[in-house]
Motif scaffolding. Structure first.
Motif, PDB file in Angstrom:
ATOM      1  N   LYS A 140     -11.086  -7.605 -13.578  1.00  0.00           N
ATOM      2  CA  LYS A 140     -11.517  -6.331 -12.976  1.00  0.00           C
ATOM      3  C   LYS A 140     -12.258  -5.469 -13.997  1.00  0.00           C
ATOM      4  O   LYS A 140     -13.151  -4.702 -13.656  1.00  0.00           O
ATOM      5  N   MET A 141     -11.895  -5.607 -15.276  1.00  0.00           N
ATOM      6  CA  MET A 141     -12.595  -4.870 -16.333  1.00  0.00           C
ATOM      7  C   MET A 141     -14.025  -5.406 -16.463  1.00  0.00           C
ATOM      8  O   MET A 141     -14.975  -4.636 -16.594  1.00  0.00           O
TER       9      MET A 141
ATOM     10  N   GLU B 150     -15.675  -6.967 -14.104  1.00  0.00           N
ATOM     11  CA  GLU B 150     -16.355  -6.606 -12.853  1.00  0.00           C
ATOM     12  C   GLU B 150     -16.881  -5.170 -12.944  1.00  0.00           C
ATOM     13  O   GLU B 150     -18.010  -4.866 -12.576  1.00  0.00           O
ATOM     14  N   ARG B 151     -16.044  -4.298 -13.456  1.00  0.00           N
ATOM     15  CA  ARG B 151     -16.388  -2.889 -13.610  1.00  0.00           C
ATOM     16  C   ARG B 151     -17.631  -2.724 -14.495  1.00  0.00           C
ATOM     17  O   ARG B 151     -18.519  -1.935 -14.225  1.00  0.00           O
ATOM     18  N   GLU B 152     -17.664  -3.512 -15.565  1.00  0.00           N
ATOM     19  CA  GLU B 152     -18.780  -3.451 -16.511  1.00  0.00           C
ATOM     20  C   GLU B 152     -20.091  -3.844 -15.845  1.00  0.00           C
ATOM     21  O   GLU B 152     -21.149  -3.325 -16.178  1.00  0.00           O
TER      22      GLU B 152
ATOM     23  N   LEU C 221     -20.782  -3.339 -12.678  1.00  0.00           N
ATOM     24  CA  LEU C 221     -21.149  -2.246 -11.764  1.00  0.00           C
ATOM     25  C   LEU C 221     -21.812  -1.105 -12.531  1.00  0.00           C
ATOM     26  O   LEU C 221     -22.881  -0.643 -12.170  1.00  0.00           O
TER      27      LEU C 221
ATOM     28  N   THR D   2     -19.589   0.839 -19.293  1.00  0.00           N
ATOM     29  CA  THR D   2     -18.553   1.773 -19.750  1.00  0.00           C
ATOM     30  C   THR D   2     -18.904   2.318 -21.134  1.00  0.00           C
ATOM     31  O   THR D   2     -18.068   2.912 -21.805  1.00  0.00           O
TER      32      THR D   2
ATOM     33  N   HIS E 138     -12.441  -0.422 -18.477  1.00  0.00           N
ATOM     34  CA  HIS E 138     -11.284  -0.250 -17.595  1.00  0.00           C
ATOM     35  C   HIS E 138     -11.567  -0.978 -16.293  1.00  0.00           C
ATOM     36  O   HIS E 138     -12.695  -1.396 -16.052  1.00  0.00           O
ATOM     37  N   GLY E 139     -10.551  -1.102 -15.465  1.00  0.00           N
ATOM     38  CA  GLY E 139     -10.703  -1.852 -14.220  1.00  0.00           C
ATOM     39  C   GLY E 139     -11.445  -1.089 -13.138  1.00  0.00           C
ATOM     40  O   GLY E 139     -11.705   0.104 -13.268  1.00  0.00           O
ATOM     41  N   THR E 140     -11.757  -1.796 -12.066  1.00  0.00           N
ATOM     42  CA  THR E 140     -12.417  -1.193 -10.907  1.00  0.00           C
ATOM     43  C   THR E 140     -11.388  -0.375 -10.123  1.00  0.00           C
ATOM     44  O   THR E 140     -10.188  -0.457 -10.390  1.00  0.00           O
ATOM     45  N   GLU E 141     -11.879   0.360  -9.138  1.00  0.00           N
ATOM     46  CA  GLU E 141     -10.988   1.172  -8.288  1.00  0.00           C
ATOM     47  C   GLU E 141      -9.863   0.332  -7.677  1.00  0.00           C
ATOM     48  O   GLU E 141      -8.746   0.791  -7.547  1.00  0.00           O
TER      49      GLU E 141
ATOM     50  N   SER F  11      -8.324  -2.162  -8.834  1.00  0.00           N
ATOM     51  CA  SER F  11      -7.515  -2.924  -9.798  1.00  0.00           C
ATOM     52  C   SER F  11      -6.149  -2.292 -10.031  1.00  0.00           C
ATOM     53  O   SER F  11      -5.333  -2.808 -10.786  1.00  0.00           O
TER      54      SER F  11
END
Length: 146
Positions: free
Chosen positions: A44-45, A47-49, A51, A54, A64-67, A69
């Protein structure tokens, strides 16, 4: 006894990583190892990157993780990875400090604002990049416990 959000054991100094993905995995693996999150959180971290970066400026990234996560977070925690020679984060951005965050409920918002305050001071960044001991890092972040 509740777990410290940022403990000495969560700090890795003088790490050497080749890519931002490696750096994010390393930052996340500390959170997994210390029992803050399930292993799925690392995905999820990453995946967040994809999107949104960070990268925060000033040589700092806060992976950090996505919403979605939140289910993988057991306790709020922070991992800290210092990469003195830096990692290319794309667009000419170099990151030397990775601050991994796992927030339970909305606790991470307080954590983030405290980190932002510390990292807005260039002199703090310099001290964090050059720190030789975990104690030095903890000292700089003393106010981060919220």
């Amino acid at each position: 006894m509740s777990q410290a959000i940022l403990a000495k054991e969560n700090i890795l100094l003088n790490a050497s990583v080749g890519t931002k993905e490696e750096a994010i995995k390393l930052t996340g693996s500390i959170l997994v190892e210390k029992g803050y999150v399930d292993a799925s959180y690392i995905g999820k971290m990453l995946e967040r990157e994809e999107l949104t970066s960070t990268y925060m400026g000033n040589f700092v990234a806060i992976p950090h993780g996505t919403e979605d996560s939140k289910e993988f977070v057991k306790n709020s925690g922070i991992s800290f990875v210092q990469v003195p020679q830096g990692v290319d984060f794309g667009a000419g951005n170099i990151v030397k400090l990775f601050i991994g965050i796992a927030g339970k409920n909305d606790e991470h918002l307080d954590i983030l604002s405290n980190i932002a305050i510390v990292c807005s001071e260039e002199e703090n960044i310099e001290r964090l990049v050059n720190a030789k001991t975990a104690d030095e890092i903890l000292e700089i972040f003393e106010g981060v416990e919220g």
